[in-house]
Design an enzyme around this catalytic site. Structure first.
Site, PDB file in Angstrom:
ATOM      1  N   GLU A 281       0.886  -1.168   0.000  1.00  0.00           N
ATOM      2  CA  GLU A 281       0.000   0.000   0.000  1.00  0.00           C
ATOM      3  C   GLU A 281       0.913   1.203   0.000  1.00  0.00           C
ATOM      4  OE1 GLU A 281      -1.523   3.213   0.784  1.00  0.00           O
ATOM      5  OE2 GLU A 281      -1.833   2.528   2.839  1.00  0.00           O
TER       6      GLU A 281
ATOM      7  N   CYS B 167      -2.283   8.837   2.922  1.00  0.00           N
ATOM      8  CA  CYS B 167      -2.195   8.383   1.527  1.00  0.00           C
ATOM      9  C   CYS B 167      -3.504   8.603   0.792  1.00  0.00           C
ATOM     10  CB  CYS B 167      -1.818   6.898   1.490  1.00  0.00           C
ATOM     11  SG  CYS B 167      -0.152   6.542   2.077  1.00  0.00           S
TER      12      CYS B 167
END
Length: 454
Positions: A228, A262
């Site tokens: 990720e 993010c």
């Protein structure tokens, strides 16, 4: 050697944690391997009991853990409490549902019986970041420990206190020796851990650069990994949307966690007919954000986690301005102690500018004007990243059609992008691969074993 925790609100060091030497690392790897041989056969009922105890302890220690996060990385205290609660929810969720997710499936093959088993792999190495220092770890640990794997955590160098607290959390909950451990190691040592034959998989949340390095090393040793990585999520504002709602959530989506997420909204793409009104409202709402001590209950925006991160963000802002963006709010380094950066609004941006071409990891919003919906989708996809996206439109039917065209792992319609233990989470392109959370996530580190019976 050691690592230090530095309070980003004061720039003062307040704790130090020794690095694992070779002997200490070997002991932890050995404990993990031995722990797995017992843990893998533990019943789901027992795993659930222990994971529910983790959830209980998280809630009991909420204030302690929230203050620790705030001290180590500057998260506003109210958001830190919310992070602890989300961790507790996730532990309880997988404690309840893991056995169903991993139940052996019956299938037919050539008239014979076939079984699909979901067996754990072993020791999974997790490399986790500082920005959500409890959540990122729990969303790894809860599903994969419930699947029968054991975990080794290498946390960020500025989250040593959180790493220590998480190790103690699982120990205090009653998890057997070796099932969850924290490592205090440097990057070179992390490479040794990935290569170690006792480690069976790797999960990384971090930068694209780190993801490429981990993927290459894991691939060289034929080990599965989940990555990720970064994101530069578009926030698409269409002419028919509820503009007030879009502006309100634009602030939340960009400023949460001091802009260091993010999945934060980073590139605001607005149709021409509502562009001026959006910019006006967005400017007013961002200007109202209170920057200050993250331990103050009224603070909206705390400091960035490190000074080098703040300087890198400021450089991106200055480059974008030089490229033609207009800074209408913020954009200056404040003369205060700590690593603060003000809410900053850049307008009249385009795809060539630093603020659109690269991920901005801090409280900076970049807005671009587009002529119509097709131009909005084209600009949204004009990025190497593919983590999340947000579309604002009065028509959910229209939004669903547009979602098909978005190149991302998650698309929210009339809402901001956020993770949820019930839903798969992850990205495409340079945002990585694999999924966390939900049944899709728990299946990443299991052997999907076919058993055929005549």
């Amino acid at each position: 050697m050691s690592i230090r925790s530095i309070n980003p609100a004061t720039a003062e060091a307040f704790a130090e944690y020794p690095l694992d030497d070779a002997a200490s690392l070997e002991r932890k790897l050995t404990r993990a391997a031995r722990g797995f041989e017992n843990w893998r056969w533990t019943s789901f009922a027992e795993r659930s009991r222990l994971m529910n105890r983790v959830a209980e302890l998280l809630r009991e220690r909420s204030e302690e853990y929230a203050e620790l996060m705030t001290d180590e990385m500057g998260k506003p205290i109210a958001q830190a409490r919310s992070e602890v609660e989300k961790c507790a929810w996730t532990c309880a969720y997988f404690a309840e549902h893991a056995s169903r997710f991993l139940q052996t499936e019956e299938m037919q093959s050539d008239g014979s019986r076939a079984l699909i088993r979901f067996d754990p792999l072993g020791t999974i190495f997790a490399v986790m970041p500082w920005n959500f220092p409890f959540w990122q770890v729990i969303r790894f640990a809860a599903p994969h420990l419930m699947a029968g794997n054991v975990g080794l955590l290498s946390h960020s160098a500025n989250a040593g206190g959180c790493a220590t607290a998480l190790h103690r959390l699982f120990k205090d909950a009653g998890f057997p020796t070796g099932v969850f451990q924290s490592l205090f190691i440097e990057n070179e040592t992390a490479e040794q851990v990935i290569a170690d034959p006792r480690v069976k998989g790797v999960s990384l949340t971090g930068s694209v650069k780190a993801g490429r390095a981990v993927a290459a090393l894991a691939g060289a040793h034929l080990k599965p990994c989940v990555l990720e990585l970064g994101g530069s999520d578009p926030f698409i504002v269409l002419a028919d949307c509820d503009l007030d709602a879009a502006i309100e959530q634009a602030v939340v989506g960009r400023m949460i966690n001091n802009g260091q997420s993010c999945i934060a909204a980073k590139r605001f793409i607005v149709e021409d007919s509502v562009y001026d009104d959006f910019v006006t409202g967005f400017h007013q709402a961002l200007a109202a954000q209170k920057m200050g001590d993250p331990n103050d209950e009224d603070t909206d925006l705390g400091p960035m986690a490190r000074d080098d991160l703040r300087q890198a963000l400021h450089d991106q802002v200055q480059k974008s301005i030089a490229q033609g963006a207009r800074c209408v709010l913020g954009g200056e380094l404040p003369e205060t102690d700590g690593f603060y950066y003000p809410a900053t609004l850049l307008v009249d941006c385009d795809a060539t500018m630093e603020c659109f071409a690269e991920e901005t990891f801090g409280p900076v919003a970049a807005v671009a004007r587009v002529a119509d919906t097709s131009a909005a989708i084209e600009l949204a996809n004009n990025t190497p990243y593919g983590l999340g996206a947000s579309i604002w439109t009065e028509s959910s039917t229209h939004g669903l059609k547009l979602a098909e065209q978005i190149e991302a792992g998650h698309v929210s319609i009339n809402g901001i992008v956020k993770s949820d233990p019930r839903l798969p989470f992850g990205g495409i392109k340079d945002s990585g691969y694999g999924r966390e959370l939900s049944r899709f996530g728990i299946l990443e580190f299991v052997n999907k074993k076919t058993v055929w019976v005549k």
